[in-house]
Design a protein around this motif. Structure first.
Motif, short mmCIF file in Angstrom:
data_model
loop_
_atom_site.label_atom_id
_atom_site.label_comp_id
_atom_site.label_asym_id
_atom_site.label_seq_id
_atom_site.Cartn_x
_atom_site.Cartn_y
_atom_site.Cartn_z
N GLN A 172 -39.89 45.27 55.13
CA GLN A 172 -39.27 45.50 56.61
C GLN A 172 -40.34 45.23 57.45
O GLN A 172 -41.58 45.92 57.16
CB GLN A 172 -38.53 46.96 56.60
CG GLN A 172 -37.58 47.01 55.35
CD GLN A 172 -36.68 48.35 55.91
OE1 GLN A 172 -37.24 49.35 56.24
NE2 GLN A 172 -35.56 48.51 55.03
N ASN A 173 -39.92 45.15 58.60
CA ASN A 173 -40.70 44.92 59.78
C ASN A 173 -42.09 44.33 59.58
O ASN A 173 -43.22 44.79 60.18
CB ASN A 173 -41.22 46.69 60.53
CG ASN A 173 -39.84 47.31 60.68
OD1 ASN A 173 -38.86 47.03 61.28
ND2 ASN A 173 -39.77 48.83 60.29
N THR A 213 -44.57 41.69 60.65
CA THR A 213 -45.03 41.02 61.97
C THR A 213 -46.58 40.46 61.74
O THR A 213 -47.20 40.65 60.78
CB THR A 213 -45.34 42.38 62.79
OG1 THR A 213 -46.19 43.19 62.55
CG2 THR A 213 -44.10 43.05 63.13
N GLU A 216 -44.16 46.64 56.10
CA GLU A 216 -43.57 48.02 55.46
C GLU A 216 -42.96 47.74 54.22
O GLU A 216 -42.23 46.70 54.08
CB GLU A 216 -42.80 48.85 56.60
CG GLU A 216 -43.37 49.39 57.74
CD GLU A 216 -42.36 50.09 58.80
OE1 GLU A 216 -41.48 50.24 58.24
OE2 GLU A 216 -42.89 50.16 59.84
#
Length: 159
Positions: free
Chosen positions: A86-87, A89, A98
């Protein structure tokens, strides 16, 4: 100053990934019959345990063109650990993501971050807090990956 390759994607093809951690350093202390059981269990799920020596696991992963064009290398974590990314970047040549894991054997979360040195190399680290069979475990690992060549094998690796 940001290097010219900072926004370049990694090369598709076969990659060698080496992960070092304190937990992997304990592998030589696992009885041979238990390691055989783990290997057989992994094979049933279509996975192959990586070579583990001197506290490091070395495995190979095939990166497709689509995967290579992703901003952050979530595929190095999702496909090999069973966790969800997740997330994810990317800023310049650095990435961060994550990890969320929730299965019958372990639950936990953590972060992974790293640096694309060039389109054929990257390094990173992972911090992870989990519960394994009811026991809290903190794990950290250092990873280095290098592109080997354009031709891939399709063997899935566990780590």
């Amino acid at each position: 100053m940001i290097p010219a390759y900072a926004h370049q994607h990694i090369r598709p093809g076969l990659w060698e990934v080496t992960t070092r951690s304190d937990l992997l350093a304990l592998v030589p202390h696992i009885p041979a019959e238990h390691m055989q059981q783990l290997s057989e269990l992994a094979r049933r799920y279509g996975l192959k345990l990586p070579k583990i020596e001197n506290g490091a696991a070395t495995s190979h992963i095939c990166i497709t063109e689509t995967m290579a064009n992703e901003e952050a290398p979530g595929y190095f974590f999702e496909q090999r650990s069973g966790c969800t990314v997740q997330n994810a970047t990317r800023m310049g040549n650095r990435y961060r993501l994550e990890l969320i894991c929730n299965n019958q054997h372990f639950q936990g979360n953590g972060t992974a971050e790293g640096t694309f040195i060039n389109p054929e190399n990257f390094t990173g680290s992972t911090e992870f807090d989990s519960t394994v069979s009811g026991t809290p475990v903190h794990a950290s690992a250092q990873t280095a990956a290098r592109w080997i060549g354009e031709r891939c094998t399709t063997t899935k690796s566990l780590l």
